[in-house]
Design an enzyme around this catalytic site. Structure first.
Site, PDB file in Angstrom:
ATOM      1  CG  ASP A  32      61.886 -16.458  46.905  1.00 51.71           C
ATOM      2  OD1 ASP A  32      61.889 -16.095  45.725  1.00 51.71           O
ATOM      3  OD2 ASP A  32      62.173 -17.616  47.272  1.00 51.71           O
ATOM      4  CE1 TYR A  81      69.566 -18.210  49.966  1.00 51.85           C
ATOM      5  CE2 TYR A  81      71.062 -19.705  48.817  1.00 51.85           C
ATOM      6  CZ  TYR A  81      70.132 -18.670  48.787  1.00 51.85           C
ATOM      7  OH  TYR A  81      69.781 -18.099  47.596  1.00 51.85           O
TER       8      TYR A  81
END
Length: 520
Positions: free
Chosen positions: A75, A200
């Site tokens: 994003d 992540y």
């Protein structure tokens, strides 16, 4: 005429200046996307020639005919150190010579007789890729022999190939860099579907924001149990373990109604809060007026005694939902501040008991990094990456393109030094201010009337004032995912969500109108 080959590229980027990774057609964004920058570099270098005529709009992206695939869609503001794309690019491999009268000629155009080669692009030849299960040497040999014969000169598919990372790094912005390339992805390789694990990291500091001296801090009813600014790392670690396994994460994501997702189950392999090895200034927080008495316990028995520290929420999973990681981190921060119990994770994962997500705010974007993408063999339970990556500088005699003048490390050093000097200057200024005036124990404050607003940390550069804190399970609830999907389908002109699925999203492939921009 030229040959082509399917390769994989591993890239890194700092996402602060970009509107995310993915380009959205007919939906211009205020900031460029990573895909736009990749597109411009690949086109300018002539490494790809898309099927259709190049677009007139320089920001328009069209991967048609390039066999393009991407592993993740980060994003706005999110970075990546191990993003992977697959793409068919131009190759240096010589073409075999054939006489016009020999089989394998179409309208006077020379093509090889090898059945594994086809025309994916106009005037281009496709080269077969070896199977991933082969060793690196075997793969190279298979690739070499697949086209070499008496009619073509010998060709080393790495030494004699176009230096893809070098060329692209010269054309890309300094905060986007190609780290490695895979010369031989397996047949039918897709960066998205061949990836079986995504990793992540979400970085944050301890303390999260400047603490108030203990004798100046005032508490109100419903305030956090921990001292302002400090996080209970041990509680966060305890809570993070509850994410591991196969769970329904509908209460830890934003529902993307345009995809009509009904299955929110995702598998998490690893989840933990880890102390990172960094050095910093801001020595004032180590003073006795600021430190927690049980700081070693709250930090999970950390070996380091100097603050601030840098931690990360490290997460490995098969796949992730929209904004899933940032929702997970947001809950962990509430736990770390003593505003919620570690048991809140289990409560939100119990979708039978809690089918509707409380409307809590997700964590901010910039500390999040797509750390790595893993492509294991189908039967490998340990999920070791099986792609044969050739990292920049690893080629014989090419170490200078990593460590030499204008090499990869020098490019990244320039980025680091600029930001490090900013950090040192700001940190030194904080220490200067902290050392001026009276000693901290002699400072006083005037009690404020009314209840004190709760300062809540969400991963940003400072806390947010939230008034009296409202527990997550008492917050207003979103509609059920089924209701959200149903309303979206009706808004798009379908009778129901089932009607949308039956038509296979065919009608949704048309350009969306401006009023639908926020649906993505």
């Amino acid at each position: 005429m030229y040959s082509t080959r399917l390769i994989a590229l591993k890239l890194a980027y700092l996402g602060k200046r970009y509107n995310g990774f993915e380009y959205h057609a007919n939906n211009p964004t205020p900031l460029p996307t990573i895909e736009e920058e990749l597109w411009k570099a690949l086109n300018k270098s002539r490494l790809i020639i898309p099927k259709d005529t190049p677009p007139l709009n320089p920001r328009e992206v069209n991967w048609e005919g390039c066999e393009y695939s991407k592993c993740g869609r980060t994003d706005k503001g999110v970075s990546a150190f191990g993003q992977v794309i697959g793409i068919r690019v131009r190759s240096n491999r010589p073409l075999r010579k054939r006489k016009i009268s020999e089989p394998g000629n179409v309208n006077g155009t020379v093509i090889p007789t090898n059945p594994a080669t086809i025309f994916p692009l106009k005037n281009a030849l496709k080269l077969p890729s070896p199977d991933m299960s082969q060793s690196e040497d075997a793969s190279r040999e298979t690739d070499r022999l697949s086209m070499d014969n008496e009619d073509a000169p010998p060709f080393d598919p790495i030494k004699d190939e176009i230096p893809y990372p070098v060329i692209l790094n010269r054309l890309l912005p300094p905060d986007i860099r190609i780290l490695a390339w895979c010369p031989a992805p397996p047949p039918n390789f897709s960066a998205r579907f061949s990836c079986k694990e995504r990793q992540y990291k979400y970085f944050f500091t301890q303390p999260a924001f400047p603490p108030i001296p203990q004798h100046l801090e005032t508490k109100n009813k419903g305030a956090a149990a921990t001292q302002d600014g400090w996080l209970d790392i041990a509680a966060m670690q305890e809570a993070a373990k509850n994410f591991i396994g196969l769970h329904d994460f509908r209460n830890f994501c934003k529902v993307d109604a345009s995809k009509q997702i009904a299955n929110f189950e995702r598998r998490i392999f690893h989840a933990d809060i880890v102390e990172e090895d960094t050095t910093t200034t801001l020595g004032f927080v180590n003073g006795s007026s600021f430190l927690l008495e049980d700081s070693q316990i709250r930090d999970g028995l950390s070996q380091s005694s100097q603050y601030p520290k840098v931690y990360s929420f490290t997460l490995h999973g098969s796949a992730f939902l929209w904004h899933q990681v940032r929702h997970m981190v947001a809950i962990l921060f509430l736990i770390g501040q003593g505003l919620e119990s570690p048991s809140i994770v289990s409560e939100l994962l119990d979708v039978k008991k809690n089918p509707r997500r409380p409307i809590y705010e997700m964590a901010t974007d910039t500390p999040l990094v797509l750390w790595d993408c893993i492509f294991p063999q189908e039967d490998d339970m340990e999920r070791k990456d099986a792609l044969q990556w050739l990292y920049t500088g690893d080629e014989p005699g090419r170490g200078d393109i990593k460590y030499g003048s204008q090499g990869l490390m020098e490019d990244i050093w320039r980025l680091w030094r600029e930001r490090k000097i900013d950090e040192v200057l700001a940190g030194t200024l904080i220490d200067v201010v902290a050392s001026q005036g009276k000693d901290v124990p002699s400072l006083t404050s005037t009690p404020k009337r009314g209840a004190k607003s709760q300062r809540v940390f969400d991963g940003g550069n400072g806390p947010r004032l939230k008034g009296t804190y409202l527990p997550v399970m008492k917050m207003p609830l979103m509609e059920t995912t089924k209701t959200i999907n149903e309303k979206y389908a009706i808004r798009k002109g379908f009778e129901s969500a089932e009607d949308l699925k039956e038509q296979g999203f065919r009608r949704l492939k048309k350009p969306i109108s401006p009023v639908d921009d926020n649906d993505k």
